[in-house]
Design an enzyme around this catalytic site. Structure first.
Site, mmCIF file in Angstrom:
data_model
loop_
_atom_site.group_PDB
_atom_site.id
_atom_site.type_symbol
_atom_site.label_atom_id
_atom_site.label_comp_id
_atom_site.label_asym_id
_atom_site.label_seq_id
_atom_site.Cartn_x
_atom_site.Cartn_y
_atom_site.Cartn_z
ATOM 1 N N CYS A 1 -16.368 1.554 0.543
ATOM 2 C CA CYS A 1 -15.267 -0.003 1.112
ATOM 3 C C CYS A 1 -14.564 0.973 2.288
ATOM 4 C CB CYS A 1 -13.533 0.680 -0.119
ATOM 5 S SG CYS A 1 -12.922 2.574 0.188
ATOM 6 N N ARG B 1 -13.302 -8.967 1.680
ATOM 7 C CA ARG B 1 -11.602 -8.234 1.079
ATOM 8 C C ARG B 1 -11.013 -10.046 1.247
ATOM 9 N NH1 ARG B 1 -10.177 -3.543 1.806
ATOM 10 N NH2 ARG B 1 -7.889 -4.420 0.689
ATOM 11 N N ARG C 1 0.895 -1.517 0.051
ATOM 12 C CA ARG C 1 0.020 0.081 -0.070
ATOM 13 C C ARG C 1 0.691 0.954 -0.223
ATOM 14 N NH1 ARG C 1 -5.399 1.180 3.799
ATOM 15 N NH2 ARG C 1 -6.595 -0.133 1.718
ATOM 16 N N ASP D 1 -17.161 7.405 -1.587
ATOM 17 C CA ASP D 1 -15.774 6.950 -0.788
ATOM 18 C C ASP D 1 -16.092 8.292 0.065
ATOM 19 O OD1 ASP D 1 -13.721 6.072 -0.174
ATOM 20 O OD2 ASP D 1 -12.764 6.077 -2.117
ATOM 21 N N HIS E 1 -7.486 1.051 -6.732
ATOM 22 C CA HIS E 1 -7.729 -0.438 -5.505
ATOM 23 C C HIS E 1 -8.151 -1.220 -5.981
ATOM 24 C CE1 HIS E 1 -7.799 -1.336 -1.780
ATOM 25 N NE2 HIS E 1 -8.404 -0.473 -0.923
HETATM 26 N N1 NVA Z 1 -10.251 6.571 -1.586
HETATM 27 C C1 NVA Z 1 -9.649 6.430 -0.668
HETATM 28 C C2 NVA Z 1 -9.911 4.563 0.084
HETATM 29 C C3 NVA Z 1 -8.946 4.527 1.630
HETATM 30 C C4 NVA Z 1 -10.034 2.751 1.553
HETATM 31 C C5 NVA Z 1 -8.113 6.416 0.184
HETATM 32 O O1 NVA Z 1 -7.392 5.647 -0.843
HETATM 33 O O2 NVA Z 1 -8.081 6.678 0.845
HETATM 34 N N1 CP Z 2 -11.672 -0.288 2.240
HETATM 35 C C1 CP Z 2 -9.855 -0.462 3.093
HETATM 36 O O1 CP Z 2 -9.175 -0.918 2.237
HETATM 37 O O2 CP Z 2 -9.942 -0.191 4.208
HETATM 38 P P1 CP Z 2 -8.144 0.054 4.569
HETATM 39 O O3 CP Z 2 -7.698 1.325 4.649
HETATM 40 O O4 CP Z 2 -8.581 -0.098 6.010
HETATM 41 O O5 CP Z 2 -7.133 -1.103 4.315
#
Ligand code: NVA
Ligand code: CP
Length: 311
Positions: free
Chosen positions: A267, A295, A111, A227, A138
């Site tokens: 999400c 997930r 990530r 989101d 994602h």
């Molecule tokens: N769009 C959000 C998703 C978090 C799971 C982010 O990138 O922070």
């Molecule tokens: N939806 C998602 O990826 O959640 P986290 O940021 O908690 O991993």
């Protein structure tokens, strides 16, 4: 025994388009099979002795727990690294980190911020690399979301997904999925927060329709999804975004113009009163908890596929 010499041709999962529609059909079947075993308390450990390295440069709850618990359940083990507690935070080159880490484990999940970073890591890795979220994509989340849709309503082919909100990593990935799996996305983003077609990639225009008014985007939709207004890494824009996104809150009025049996997805993490009202996310059309749980099941199927192929 672990030997990270691949029996399988090396495949990465860096964006949704890295797998074919047939491979997704396989993954959705495997996810259902693996989930059923989990629910029946039956052991299923095809990845005994395999190791997953997880590298987090941004915060996470679901991604960490789902990959870590999932890998242990498949019989393997996990190494957890963050920028702060590894040499990654002290500017060791990505290429060197990839060469070293991928000599000791069988699979890597990352990530991070820019997609270029994960692409660069993968280019120097001898094992499969999975995108656990970048600024641009994602894919693991959309894999789980479509699996969740299928569980509740059957095939997503020909259906309409309404995206209400930021043209962010989730929106980009929904657009890639629609193009690949044959459904439509009705996209409504505030002005200045549109998706960048160059990031999503060349697609047939048929799968996307743009709407200024989020209410119109939701009309007749089979699934409404949104989101956070401010994604990780964009916190400095928070106040400006709160103003720009004020009309992009999925509430009961928006859900009313969607199909009567429309689902709501997010999400997570969510901000009730911002991108979604409490009535919707905690209401009868919301499947957000199934989405979060899935997930783990979907990613177990993905890890099995990347290491063992179509078993
Ligand atoms: N769009 C959000 C998703 C978090 C799971 C982010 O990138 O922070
Ligand atoms: N939806 C998602 O990826 O959640 P986290 O940021 O908690 O991993």
């Amino acid at each position: 025994m672990t030997s990270n010499v691949q029996a399988m041709p090396l495949r990465h999962y860096l964006q949704f388009t890295d797998l074919s529609a047939d491979e997704y059909a396989h993954l959705f079947k495997r996810a259902a099979f693996i989930k059923a075993k989990f629910k029946a308390y039956e052991k299923y450990q095809p990845l005994a002795d395999r190791t997953l390295a997880m590298i987090f440069e941004k915060a996470s709850t679901r991604t960490r727990v789902s990959f870590e618990a999932g890998m242990y359940q498949l019989g393997g083990s996990v190494v957890h690294l963050t920028t702060g507690d590894s040499q990654l935070g002290r500017a060791e080159p990505i290429e060197d980190s990839a060469r070293v880490i991928s000599r000791m484990v069988d699979l890597v999940m990352i990530r991070t911020y820019g997609q270029d970073k994960i692409e660069n890591f993968a280019a120097h890795s001898r094992v499969p690399v999975i995108n656990g979220l970048t600024n641009e994509f994602h894919p693991c989340q959309i894999l789980a979301d479509i699996f969740t849709y299928i569980e509740h309503r059957g095939s997503i082919k020909g259906k309409t997904v309404a995206w209400v909100g930021d043209g962010n990593n989730m929106a980009n990935t929904w657009l890639q999925a629609a193009d690949l799996l044959g459904f439509k996305v009705h996209l409504s983003t505030p002005s200045g927060y549109e998706v960048d077609p160059a990031v999503v990639g060349v697609r047939s225009a048929a799968s996307t329709q743009f709407f200024k008014d989020p209410m119109q985007a939701c009309e007749g939709a089979d699934l409404v999804t949104t989101d956070v207004w401010t994604s990780m890494g964009y916190e400095a824009e928070n106040e400006a975004r709160k103003k720009a996104f004020a009309d992009w809150c999925v509430d009961e009025d928006m859900m009313k113009v969607a199909k009567p049996d429309a689902l709501f997805m997010h999400c997570l993490p969510a901000h009730r009163g911002e991108e979604v009202s409490a009535e919707v996310i905690d209401g009868p059309q919301s499947v957000v908890w199934d989405e979060a749980e899935n997930r783990m099941h979907a990613q177990k199927a993905l890890m099995e596929f990347l290491l063992l192929g179509q078993v």
